[in-house]
Design an enzyme around this catalytic site. Structure first.
Site, PDB file in Angstrom:
ATOM      1  N   LYS A 168      -2.359   8.182   0.545  1.00 45.15           N
ATOM      2  CA  LYS A 168      -2.636   6.794   0.907  1.00 45.15           C
ATOM      3  C   LYS A 168      -4.009   6.630   1.535  1.00 45.15           C
ATOM      4  O   LYS A 168      -4.309   5.581   2.110  1.00 45.15           O
ATOM      5  CB  LYS A 168      -1.553   6.287   1.874  1.00 45.15           C
ATOM      6  CG  LYS A 168      -0.144   6.331   1.292  1.00 45.15           C
ATOM      7  CD  LYS A 168       0.898   6.005   2.347  1.00 45.15           C
ATOM      8  CE  LYS A 168       2.305   6.238   1.793  1.00 45.15           C
ATOM      9  NZ  LYS A 168       3.318   6.180   2.860  1.00 45.15           N
ATOM     10  N   ARG A 206      12.354   3.976   9.285  1.00 44.76           N
ATOM     11  CA  ARG A 206      12.122   2.926   8.293  1.00 44.76           C
ATOM     12  C   ARG A 206      13.440   2.551   7.637  1.00 44.76           C
ATOM     13  O   ARG A 206      14.339   3.377   7.519  1.00 44.76           O
ATOM     14  CB  ARG A 206      11.145   3.411   7.211  1.00 44.76           C
ATOM     15  CG  ARG A 206       9.880   4.074   7.737  1.00 44.76           C
ATOM     16  CD  ARG A 206       8.960   3.113   8.456  1.00 44.76           C
ATOM     17  NE  ARG A 206       8.575   1.999   7.632  1.00 44.76           N
ATOM     18  CZ  ARG A 206       7.624   2.034   6.701  1.00 44.76           C
ATOM     19  NH1 ARG A 206       6.967   3.152   6.481  1.00 44.76           N
ATOM     20  NH2 ARG A 206       7.331   0.963   5.997  1.00 44.76           N
ATOM     21  N   ARG A 229      -4.023  18.472   6.206  1.00 40.52           N
ATOM     22  CA  ARG A 229      -2.689  18.110   6.676  1.00 40.52           C
ATOM     23  C   ARG A 229      -1.963  17.149   5.726  1.00 40.52           C
ATOM     24  O   ARG A 229      -0.938  16.586   6.078  1.00 40.52           O
ATOM     25  CB  ARG A 229      -2.747  17.563   8.101  1.00 40.52           C
ATOM     26  CG  ARG A 229      -3.460  16.258   8.265  1.00 40.52           C
ATOM     27  CD  ARG A 229      -3.381  15.808   9.736  1.00 40.52           C
ATOM     28  NE  ARG A 229      -4.247  14.684  10.023  1.00 40.52           N
ATOM     29  CZ  ARG A 229      -3.974  13.426   9.673  1.00 40.52           C
ATOM     30  NH1 ARG A 229      -2.860  13.155   9.045  1.00 40.52           N
ATOM     31  NH2 ARG A 229      -4.816  12.469   9.966  1.00 40.52           N
ATOM     32  N   PRO A 240       0.773  -1.235   0.000  1.00 40.17           N
ATOM     33  CA  PRO A 240       0.000   0.000   0.000  1.00 40.17           C
ATOM     34  C   PRO A 240       0.808   1.291   0.000  1.00 40.17           C
ATOM     35  O   PRO A 240       1.017   1.893   1.023  1.00 40.17           O
ATOM     36  CB  PRO A 240      -0.822  -0.096   1.292  1.00 40.17           C
ATOM     37  CG  PRO A 240      -0.011  -0.936   2.212  1.00 40.17           C
ATOM     38  CD  PRO A 240       0.855  -1.791   1.363  1.00 40.17           C
ATOM     39  N   GLU A 241       1.228   1.748  -1.145  1.00 40.08           N
ATOM     40  CA  GLU A 241       1.689   3.123  -1.267  1.00 40.08           C
ATOM     41  C   GLU A 241       0.620   3.821  -2.104  1.00 40.08           C
ATOM     42  O   GLU A 241      -0.400   3.211  -2.433  1.00 40.08           O
ATOM     43  CB  GLU A 241       3.096   3.173  -1.871  1.00 40.08           C
ATOM     44  CG  GLU A 241       4.109   2.488  -0.948  1.00 40.08           C
ATOM     45  CD  GLU A 241       5.580   2.729  -1.272  1.00 40.08           C
ATOM     46  OE1 GLU A 241       5.905   3.769  -1.867  1.00 40.08           O
ATOM     47  OE2 GLU A 241       6.395   1.867  -0.924  1.00 40.08           O
ATOM     48  N   ASN A 276       7.839   3.618   1.554  1.00 43.78           N
ATOM     49  CA  ASN A 276       9.232   3.226   1.719  1.00 43.78           C
ATOM     50  C   ASN A 276       9.898   2.726   0.441  1.00 43.78           C
ATOM     51  O   ASN A 276      11.087   2.933   0.241  1.00 43.78           O
ATOM     52  CB  ASN A 276       9.340   2.162   2.813  1.00 43.78           C
ATOM     53  CG  ASN A 276      10.702   2.184   3.481  1.00 43.78           C
ATOM     54  OD1 ASN A 276      11.391   3.202   3.475  1.00 43.78           O
ATOM     55  ND2 ASN A 276      11.095   1.050   4.030  1.00 43.78           N
TER      56      ASN A 276
END
Length: 282
Positions: free
Chosen positions: A51, A261, A132, A2-3, A173
């Site tokens: 996302k 990460r 945001r 999930p990106e 990531n």
DNA sequence: ATGTCATGATAAC
DNA sequence: TTATCCTGACATA
């Protein structure tokens, strides 16, 4: 998985399968407490920001975030959902009516498991959330000026800034590592050291690669002609992420931790910029 | 059976 | 800075 590309692709697929359709919604796992609010409602549309995935049902809106573990997959309605399914969506059976039962005929269901979020979200909270989030490279017509200014005003490493969803929304990531590789940037380079030209390149790469990811429904960063391994091979074809050696120059990939990460970079293709790193004392 | 790790993000100390 | 939540696949025993 999930990106940003995954979420935008999900929005597209869910629109294709449910837009304008009354859905049967249930939560076998039970943790989507308000599921009955949308059960029987018609999906107006589905859309994504970074996302975050939003399912609109008239006045109601479901907010879904997959987090690290979440999955939202197409299943057969005839296969009962596992007990961990937070939300199952299917075309609503139209019993008694003449005409075919869409749900059964298509044997279609989508099962959501492991999300960090799956809740109704009101307009105020939605606006707050949107406020945001930074520019989404997958939103068309987005201007990245604000993202560039945030980066260039920051001392934080570019590797951390790329994961900050309030700077750019949708990069995770894998894309972080691959984008920095393709930009020739060392992950620890401070945002302040990023030139206009470097930022422009980074943004363009983000746009192009995320869009390619939506089309392929997986992360693709290496162009076809540059691939060596069997094209059939399972894993994604990447330059540095989770690799032992650099796909381009065979140097040993450096693993580090940036913004909590695991970061991967090639010490040869992504040298440290000596403008910001002092020489070690003699 | 138990441990480890993962493409994410937040709250609390 | 650490702890915590979410799930499943794979490794090790």
């Amino acid at each position: 998985m999930p990106e940003g590309h995954t979420i935008h692709r999900l929005a597209r697929d869910l629109r294709r399968d449910f837009e304008g359709v009354e859905v049967a919604a249930c939560s076998p796992q039970g943790r989507f407490v308000q599921v009955q609010v949308i059960d029987g409602e018609r999906l107006t549309t589905a859309h994504a920001i970074g996302k975050h995935l939003f399912l609109e049902f008239g006045a109601h809106r479901v907010h879904i975030h997959l987090g690290l573990f979440g999955k939202f997959k197409k299943r057969r309605l005839s296969e009962p959902p596992r007990s961990s399914v937070r939300l199952r969506l299917a075309p609503r059976p139209n019993e008694g009516r003449d005409g075919v039962d869409e749900g059964s005929r298509r044997d279609l269901a989508w099962d959501l498991t492991g999300p960090t979020d799956c809740r109704l979200l009101g307009d105020d909270a939605f606006e707050e959330l949107r406020a945001r989030l930074g520019a989404d490279p997958l939103a068309d017509g987005t201007r990245p000026t604000h993202a560039r200014k945030r980066i260039q005003a920051s001392k934080r490493p570019i590797g951390a800034l790329l994961l900050d969803q309030s700077v750019i929304a949708g990069i995770g990531n894998v894309y972080r590592a691959e984008l920095l590789f393709l930009s020739g940037l060392h992950p620890e380079s401070p945002g302040q050291s990023i030139t206009d030209r470097q930022f422009t390149k980074l943004w363009k790469l983000a746009k192009d690669l995320l869009a390619k990811g939506v089309r392929a429904n997986r992360i693709v960063t290496v162009p076809l002609e540059e691939r060596r391994e069997a094209p059939r091979s399972r894993g994604e074809q990447l330059y540095v992420y989770k690799r032992r050696s650099c796909r381009r120059c065979q140097s040993t990939i450096v693993r580090s931790v940036v913004a909590l990460r695991t970061m991967y970079h090639c010490p040869t293709c992504q040298p440290e910029d000596t403008r910001w790193k002092k020489e070690p004392a003699q």
